[in-house]
Each structure stands twice: as structure tokens, then as C-alpha cells.
Design an enzyme around this catalytic site. Sequence first.
Site, PDB file in Angstrom:
ATOM      1  NE  ARG A  93      -0.847  -0.006   4.958  1.00 58.54           N
ATOM      2  CZ  ARG A  93      -1.463   0.396   6.058  1.00 58.54           C
ATOM      3  NH1 ARG A  93      -2.615   1.029   5.976  1.00 58.54           N
ATOM      4  NH2 ARG A  93      -0.933   0.184   7.238  1.00 58.54           N
ATOM      5  CE  LYS A 113       1.325   2.703   7.449  1.00 62.34           C
ATOM      6  NZ  LYS A 113       1.842   2.810   8.838  1.00 62.34           N
ATOM      7  CG  ASP A 125      -8.338  -0.788   1.350  1.00 61.40           C
ATOM      8  OD1 ASP A 125      -7.163  -0.665   1.764  1.00 61.40           O
ATOM      9  OD2 ASP A 125      -9.320  -0.445   2.031  1.00 61.40           O
ATOM     10  NE  ARG A 186      10.363  -2.459   3.196  1.00 70.63           N
ATOM     11  CZ  ARG A 186       9.313  -1.961   3.825  1.00 70.63           C
ATOM     12  NH1 ARG A 186       8.986  -2.430   5.011  1.00 70.63           N
ATOM     13  NH2 ARG A 186       8.573  -1.020   3.284  1.00 70.63           N
ATOM     14  CG  ASP A 257       8.200  -7.132   6.937  1.00 70.35           C
ATOM     15  OD1 ASP A 257       8.231  -7.947   7.872  1.00 70.35           O
ATOM     16  OD2 ASP A 257       7.198  -6.437   6.683  1.00 70.35           O
ATOM     17  CG  ASN A 258       7.767  -3.700   9.827  1.00 68.67           C
ATOM     18  OD1 ASN A 258       7.542  -3.363   8.670  1.00 68.67           O
ATOM     19  ND2 ASN A 258       6.831  -4.149  10.631  1.00 68.67           N
ATOM     20  CG  ASP A 267       5.806   0.025   8.234  1.00 71.88           C
ATOM     21  OD1 ASP A 267       4.774   0.715   8.118  1.00 71.88           O
ATOM     22  OD2 ASP A 267       5.899  -1.119   7.772  1.00 71.88           O
TER      23      ASP A 267
END
Length: 468
Positions: A93, A113, A125, A186, A257-258, A267
Site C-alpha cells: 500500500r 503509505k 485495498d 530492509r 521486513d520492518n 513503519d
Amino acid sequence: MVKSPAYNPDPRILELGPDFYDEVAPAMFPEAKLRFANHGWAKRVGLGAYMRPAWERHFARFEPLPGNLEAPLALRYHGHQFRTYNPDLGDGRGFLFAQLRDDKGRLLDLGTKGSGQTPYSRQGDGRLTLKGGVREVFATEMLEALGVETSKSFALFETGESLWRSDEPSPTRSAVLTRLGHGHIRIGTFQRFAFHRDKPAIVALTRYCLEHLYGEKPPENDKDAANRLFDLVADRTARLAASYMSSGFVHGVLNSDNIAITGESFDYGPWRFAPYWNPRFTAAYFDGEGLYSFARQPEAIQWDLAQLGGCLGLVTSERKLNPILSDWGRRFDEQLVALLLARLGIRPGHADDDRKLAEALVAALATESVTIDRVFFDWRGGRRRDDERYDSPEFRTLADRLEGRENHAALAHPYWSDDAPCSMHIEEVEARWSAIDARDDWKPFEAKITAIRRMGEAMSAPIETAGA
């Protein structure tokens, strides 16, 4: 359009090639109401002359910045989520919108974001709730004020859509956030290519990170380059973990991944500032085992670093990497001592004395009799408070350790004469969101940003050095 001579576009990500990203198109939003603009950082990256229409064009409609990426890029990565490997990740997203140099020459990324669906949206979405955007602004502003290396909330637009979420009263308002960060590579980026046994890609990533994110000329030998990067990331992640502890912050989701390869915090989802020094305090309601609780954050970050080591093992040897990983705890301890004393406004001294002072401070905090923010505020610069809340053996020991180490220069800013410290506990976040949600009243939000920045000025004011 006004183009500042300080604007220095530098889309280096293109050097990596299309195996590292996918070109995507931004969502088309019904509205674009500017709710937050970080004019200070806009000036530092040469965008300070942009007026409101330009902010909307570039940070809500995502018209390319001059001389920058012609199309947004969704970056590819994998990662461990709560210690379970997930190969179905990537920018779901958000996307990389632009790269540019700041006033210190660092290469920074403008990412998003809530900017729409990508190939990695996984049935989502691709949107961001307005509350999520407001929360991220608060997190980044507070962490920056406390001296944590963090991404910066750059622009927040309300976008006029109604979103449905299982963890928020729905329908809820929508937003798109642009954030400024020191790279979007990352640990999970390396994991993706290790998963595919793609050694050339890992070599390319390693060299990209050394040259463009750490500002070093990569060694000619690939093994030496991998060893050097791992050593640098070990240092940065040790500081990241220590900064979370010294600021009383709980990130909530420290998946691999963060974790940025630069060690910059970013994030923000279910974050919280812990009111008290409670080791078991968690931020995410879904973290039932407390994997990412307050006191386990260093363990989590070191575990993520080990995953990077496994990836770099395709290029170099574990014999070179393991000593660095084993030394991480010492680096963390040293960083924690330094950051605790810095927040307290105490000059560094003899290493053993500093360590004992930090231990006394943590023991006093761990009584949970006073909030973290209040302790650092009341004891700033070594001043003592004649208050029954501090009438305990732990605080008396802290007072003894501070004897002779008072630093009045740390109290020069008028903030330290306020009645109470600036804090960011969940009740304060919810109260300000309620004003927006119920009455579209942004004044409490804006007032809090002003208060946080004032605290940041007080925290960053030069502290008199020894002998001065």
C-alpha cells in the site's frame, strides 16, 4: 513551479534494476485535503518553496518531482513476521516516489503509505485510515524530538474515501501519507534474494547500501563488502534498540521486513509509548506472547540482524559474521548507557561510573512508581525533587549516583521549568483523534505538534561539555 537550488534529485534506486521493484500507478483520490505538511524538512530537501497547490500535485496526486523517478516503484521484499517466514510480501500500500539529497548530502527517499494497490497488496485495498496517518505523524514527531533516528512524516492528505477496518469503528476516514526516510531497503529485501539464492542481487544490494546509504566506497572484494555492511548494520541496529528503550517506545511489529538496513526506525502501526518501565508492556493487541514487548525489543532486533547474516552468508563466511553478531549485545549496552545519560542531560564520564548510573536509573524506573517521562523530566541535569514519589531506596541510590554530576546547562531551555513533561501516551493520542473524528477539530492535533517540537528544541540544545 518554483525550483529551489537546494533541491538535489538523485534517483539511485534505478541502478539496481527492475528485479528489485515494480512500476505502479498511484490511486486516484476523490479529495485532497492537506492536514499536515513538514515545512522544516521540506526546506532541508529543497522543497521549502513549494506552495499548497504543489504539495497536492506531488504528495496527493503524485505528479513526479522534477528530474526524479518517472513512475513510482513498489519495492520487492520478503520477511519473517512474528518469526514465521513470509515470501508474499512487498510494498502493498505504498511505493518509492522520489529520491533526493538533504542539506547534509544524505540520500533520502520519499515513500508513501496508503497510495493504492500494488502487485503485493494481497487482497488489501492499499489505503490508509486517517487515524493511522495521524498516529504516524505523532509517532515520528515524538521520536524525532527524543533524538531517535526515525523516518519523518512529510505530508498527510485526507482523501475523501470511506474505509472499513476490523480494528477501527467503520466506516472511517481515509488518508495518504508521504514519509521521508534514509532508505527503504530492509533486511527483508535481502531475504527475498537469499530465498531465491540470487547471490549477484545480494552483492548489488550490499554495494548499493554501502555507497548510497552509508556513504562508503565499497571494498573491491565482495566478501569484504558483505562483512563491512554487516558490521555497520550491527552498529545501527544496536543504537535503534537502545533508542527505543531510552525513549520508552514500543514499536509493536519488529518483523524483519520492518527493520531498515540503515537502522532508522520506520513503519508505525500499533506503536505506543510505555507509561511505566514495564518489561512486559506490549503495543499490539495481537502480540499475545509478548514477542515484541518493551523489554524484548533488543532481542527481537538482534534476531532480525541474524537473518541478515544468513543472507550475507551467501557471499561471505559465517566465521566472519558470527563474531559481529555475538558482539551486538555489548554494542547495545554501550548505546543504552549513552542514550539514557543523554536523555537525563548528564555529561559522559568514566565508563564504569556511567554504567552504574544507568543501572541505578533503570532500577528507579523499574519501580513503576512514576512515569518514564516524568522521571526524566524531574531529574534532568541531575536536579533532585523533594517529592514523596521519589522516597524509595532505588531513587535514593539514583540521587547518590548523581552526586557531583549535576549539569545545570541541560536545564537552560524554559521547557524544563514547565509543570509537566510533554508525553504521548495512548490516552492523549485517542483524545486528539476524537476531536478530529467527532468535530473535525484539528486544533488539539496542531497544538500537540507544537508542544512536541518545543520539547525537541529543549532536548537537542547543546549540553555543556566537561571542562567548559
